[in-house]
Design an enzyme around this catalytic site. Structure first.
Site, PDB file in Angstrom:
ATOM      1  N   ARG A 132       5.730  12.499  -2.608  1.00 10.65           N
ATOM      2  CA  ARG A 132       5.761  13.141  -1.286  1.00 10.65           C
ATOM      3  C   ARG A 132       6.816  12.467  -0.410  1.00 10.65           C
ATOM      4  NH1 ARG A 132       0.555  12.173   1.057  1.00 10.65           N
ATOM      5  NH2 ARG A 132      -0.132  11.373  -0.932  1.00 10.65           N
ATOM      6  N   ASN A 176       8.104  -5.523  -0.538  1.00 14.21           N
ATOM      7  CA  ASN A 176       7.939  -4.335   0.297  1.00 14.21           C
ATOM      8  C   ASN A 176       6.454  -4.258   0.616  1.00 14.21           C
ATOM      9  OD1 ASN A 176       7.759  -1.928   1.617  1.00 14.21           O
ATOM     10  ND2 ASN A 176       8.996  -0.764   0.147  1.00 14.21           N
ATOM     11  N   GLU A 219      12.424  -9.508   2.608  1.00 14.07           N
ATOM     12  CA  GLU A 219      11.649  -8.358   3.075  1.00 14.07           C
ATOM     13  C   GLU A 219      12.449  -7.098   2.794  1.00 14.07           C
ATOM     14  OE1 GLU A 219      10.888  -8.461   7.274  1.00 14.07           O
ATOM     15  OE2 GLU A 219      10.099  -6.407   7.304  1.00 14.07           O
ATOM     16  N   HIS A 247       3.672  -4.232   9.358  1.00 12.64           N
ATOM     17  CA  HIS A 247       3.544  -4.044  10.809  1.00 12.64           C
ATOM     18  C   HIS A 247       2.204  -4.542  11.353  1.00 12.64           C
ATOM     19  CE1 HIS A 247       6.947  -1.603   9.745  1.00 12.64           C
ATOM     20  NE2 HIS A 247       6.196  -0.746   9.077  1.00 12.64           N
ATOM     21  N   TYR A 256      11.745   8.736   1.555  1.00 13.49           N
ATOM     22  CA  TYR A 256      11.716   7.686   0.531  1.00 13.49           C
ATOM     23  C   TYR A 256      12.474   8.047  -0.757  1.00 13.49           C
ATOM     24  CZ  TYR A 256       8.027   5.918   3.577  1.00 13.49           C
ATOM     25  OH  TYR A 256       7.324   5.461   4.663  1.00 13.49           O
ATOM     26  N   ARG A 272       6.843   1.062  13.706  1.00 12.35           N
ATOM     27  CA  ARG A 272       7.465   0.456  12.516  1.00 12.35           C
ATOM     28  C   ARG A 272       8.561  -0.548  12.877  1.00 12.35           C
ATOM     29  NH1 ARG A 272       5.408   3.761   8.336  1.00 12.35           N
ATOM     30  NH2 ARG A 272       5.095   5.899   9.056  1.00 12.35           N
ATOM     31  N   ALA A 321       2.929  -0.668   4.944  1.00 10.00           N
ATOM     32  CA  ALA A 321       2.428  -0.676   6.326  1.00 10.00           C
ATOM     33  C   ALA A 321       1.880  -2.033   6.747  1.00 10.00           C
ATOM     34  CB  ALA A 321       1.365   0.405   6.488  1.00 10.00           C
ATOM     35  N   ASP A 363       1.433 -15.652   7.403  1.00  6.61           N
ATOM     36  CA  ASP A 363       0.954 -17.018   7.161  1.00  6.61           C
ATOM     37  C   ASP A 363       1.143 -17.428   5.697  1.00  6.61           C
ATOM     38  OD1 ASP A 363       0.241 -17.235   9.804  1.00  6.61           O
ATOM     39  OD2 ASP A 363      -1.911 -16.940   9.476  1.00  6.61           O
ATOM     40  N   PRO A 390       0.787  -1.221   0.000  1.00  4.18           N
ATOM     41  CA  PRO A 390       0.000   0.000   0.000  1.00  4.18           C
ATOM     42  C   PRO A 390       0.825   1.280   0.000  1.00  4.18           C
ATOM     43  CG  PRO A 390      -0.110  -1.101   2.130  1.00  4.18           C
ATOM     44  CD  PRO A 390       0.527  -2.060   1.169  1.00  4.18           C
ATOM     45  N   ASN A 391       0.351   2.206  -0.812  1.00  2.90           N
ATOM     46  CA  ASN A 391       0.857   3.583  -0.920  1.00  2.90           C
ATOM     47  C   ASN A 391       2.187   3.695  -1.659  1.00  2.90           C
ATOM     48  OD1 ASN A 391      -1.339   4.855   0.497  1.00  2.90           O
ATOM     49  ND2 ASN A 391      -0.534   3.898   2.350  1.00  2.90           N
ATOM     50  N   ARG A 430      12.883   4.816  12.867  1.00 10.46           N
ATOM     51  CA  ARG A 430      11.656   5.623  12.753  1.00 10.46           C
ATOM     52  C   ARG A 430      10.726   5.354  13.956  1.00 10.46           C
ATOM     53  NH1 ARG A 430       9.298   5.062   6.905  1.00 10.46           N
ATOM     54  NH2 ARG A 430       8.134   6.884   7.643  1.00 10.46           N
ATOM     55  N   HIS A 485      12.598  -2.740   2.843  1.00 13.44           N
ATOM     56  CA  HIS A 485      12.097  -1.404   3.167  1.00 13.44           C
ATOM     57  C   HIS A 485      13.060  -0.365   2.636  1.00 13.44           C
ATOM     58  CE1 HIS A 485       9.053  -3.218   5.563  1.00 13.44           C
ATOM     59  NE2 HIS A 485       9.975  -3.979   6.121  1.00 13.44           N
ATOM     60  N   ILE A 486      12.495   0.640   2.027  1.00 19.42           N
ATOM     61  CA  ILE A 486      13.311   1.729   1.483  1.00 19.42           C
ATOM     62  C   ILE A 486      13.984   2.486   2.632  1.00 19.42           C
ATOM     63  CG2 ILE A 486      13.195   3.914   0.201  1.00 19.42           C
ATOM     64  CD1 ILE A 486      10.675   2.640  -1.236  1.00 19.42           C
ATOM     65  N   SER A 487      13.214   2.774   3.661  1.00 20.99           N
ATOM     66  CA  SER A 487      13.728   3.512   4.820  1.00 20.99           C
ATOM     67  C   SER A 487      14.246   2.532   5.882  1.00 20.99           C
ATOM     68  CB  SER A 487      12.607   4.374   5.415  1.00 20.99           C
ATOM     69  OG  SER A 487      11.552   3.555   5.894  1.00 20.99           O
TER      70      SER A 487
HETATM   71  O1  CA2 Z   1      10.453   2.052   4.094  1.00 16.35           O
HETATM   72  C1  CA2 Z   1       9.618   1.378   3.474  1.00 16.35           C
HETATM   73  O2  CA2 Z   1       9.818   0.930   2.345  1.00 16.35           O
HETATM   74  C2  CA2 Z   1       8.233   1.134   4.090  1.00 16.35           C
HETATM   75  O3  CA2 Z   1       7.871  -0.220   3.818  1.00 16.35           O
HETATM   76  C3  CA2 Z   1       7.282   2.102   3.400  1.00 16.35           C
HETATM   77  C4  CA2 Z   1       5.870   2.089   3.985  1.00 16.35           C
HETATM   78  C5  CA2 Z   1       5.913   2.208   5.504  1.00 16.35           C
HETATM   79  O4  CA2 Z   1       4.594   2.076   6.033  1.00 16.35           O
HETATM   80  C6  CA2 Z   1       6.819   1.192   6.152  1.00 16.35           C
HETATM   81  O5  CA2 Z   1       6.848   1.408   7.551  1.00 16.35           O
HETATM   82  C7  CA2 Z   1       8.224   1.324   5.603  1.00 16.35           C
HETATM   83  C8  CA2 Z   1       5.042   3.246   3.432  1.00 16.35           C
HETATM   84  C9  CA2 Z   1       5.007   3.340   1.941  1.00 16.35           C
HETATM   85  C10 CA2 Z   1       4.348   4.638   1.569  1.00 16.35           C
HETATM   86  O6  CA2 Z   1       5.158   5.291   0.624  1.00 16.35           O
HETATM   87  C11 CA2 Z   1       4.932   6.612   0.362  1.00 16.35           C
HETATM   88  C12 CA2 Z   1       5.811   7.199  -0.496  1.00 16.35           C
HETATM   89  C13 CA2 Z   1       5.661   8.555  -0.798  1.00 16.35           C
HETATM   90  C14 CA2 Z   1       4.611   9.275  -0.249  1.00 16.35           C
HETATM   91  C15 CA2 Z   1       3.739   8.669   0.625  1.00 16.35           C
HETATM   92  C16 CA2 Z   1       3.897   7.311   0.925  1.00 16.35           C
END
Ligand code: CA2
Length: 148
Positions: free
Chosen positions: A18, A79, A103, A85, A23, A116, A82, A92, A10-11, A112, A105-107
């Site tokens: 943004r 990836n 697994e 978490h 990210y 997370r 959210a 499963d 998601p997202n 954080r 994650h970009i960040s």
């Molecule tokens: O660091 C990551 O890749 C995450 O999986 C990104 C998720 C976050 O919920 C995880 O804790 C860490 C969120 C992805 C949303 O990405 C956006 C990118 C730009 C603007 C808004 C959201």
């Protein structure tokens, strides 16, 4: 030629629009191009997807499991956004299929917010990659190459 699934939750379709300080400024299309290059380097085909729906991710993990059983899948880079978490269903699905999954994650999620820091994916994953920015996707594909 084996396939690598790169699955985004998601997202992640908002990448590059943004929160560039968290990210980066590359879009998901840029990430796909980066993954195509990494897969070409290692002789893999790429199947790159994004969904905002938890059940769709579960279905894709099941699909990956069938391909792995058939010997045509190198592994999955996930990836889960959210859902990392929150999702026992994803945990499963990974356990139930026995897929080779990284697994991603970009960040650096551990630097954080506390919510997370816990991942339902990590105990079911072969490896975890976090904090390398979008370049982590290429590093994860290289990691999968080393596991073949
Ligand atoms: O660091 C990551 O890749 C995450 O999986 C990104 C998720 C976050 O919920 C995880 O804790 C860490 C969120 C992805 C949303 O990405 C956006 C990118 C730009 C603007 C808004 C959201």
């Amino acid at each position: 030629m084996k396939t690598v699934f790169v699955l985004n939750g998601p997202n992640l379709n908002l990448l590059g629009t943004r929160e560039p300080q968290v990210y980066g400024s590359q879009t998901l299309a840029d990430v796909q191009t980066l993954c195509e290059r990494a897969c070409a380097t290692h002789g893999f085909a790429l199947d790159f997807r994004q969904t905002n729906t938890e059940g769709t991710l579960v279905d894709w993990l099941h699909e990956a499991g069938r391909l792995q059983a058939a010997g045509t899948l190198a592994g999955v880079v996930l990836n889960a956004g959210a859902y990392t978490h929150t999702s026992v269903a994803l945990h499963d699905a990974i356990k139930g299929t026995g897929i080779t999954l990284i697994e991603l994650h970009i960040s650096n999620v551990h630097a954080r917010e506390a919510f997370r820091h816990h991942s339902y994916i990590s105990p079911a994953a072969k490896a975890v990659m976090a904090g390398f920015g979008v370049n982590g996707y290429a590093l994860a594909i290289t990691g999968l190459a080393g596991m073949q």
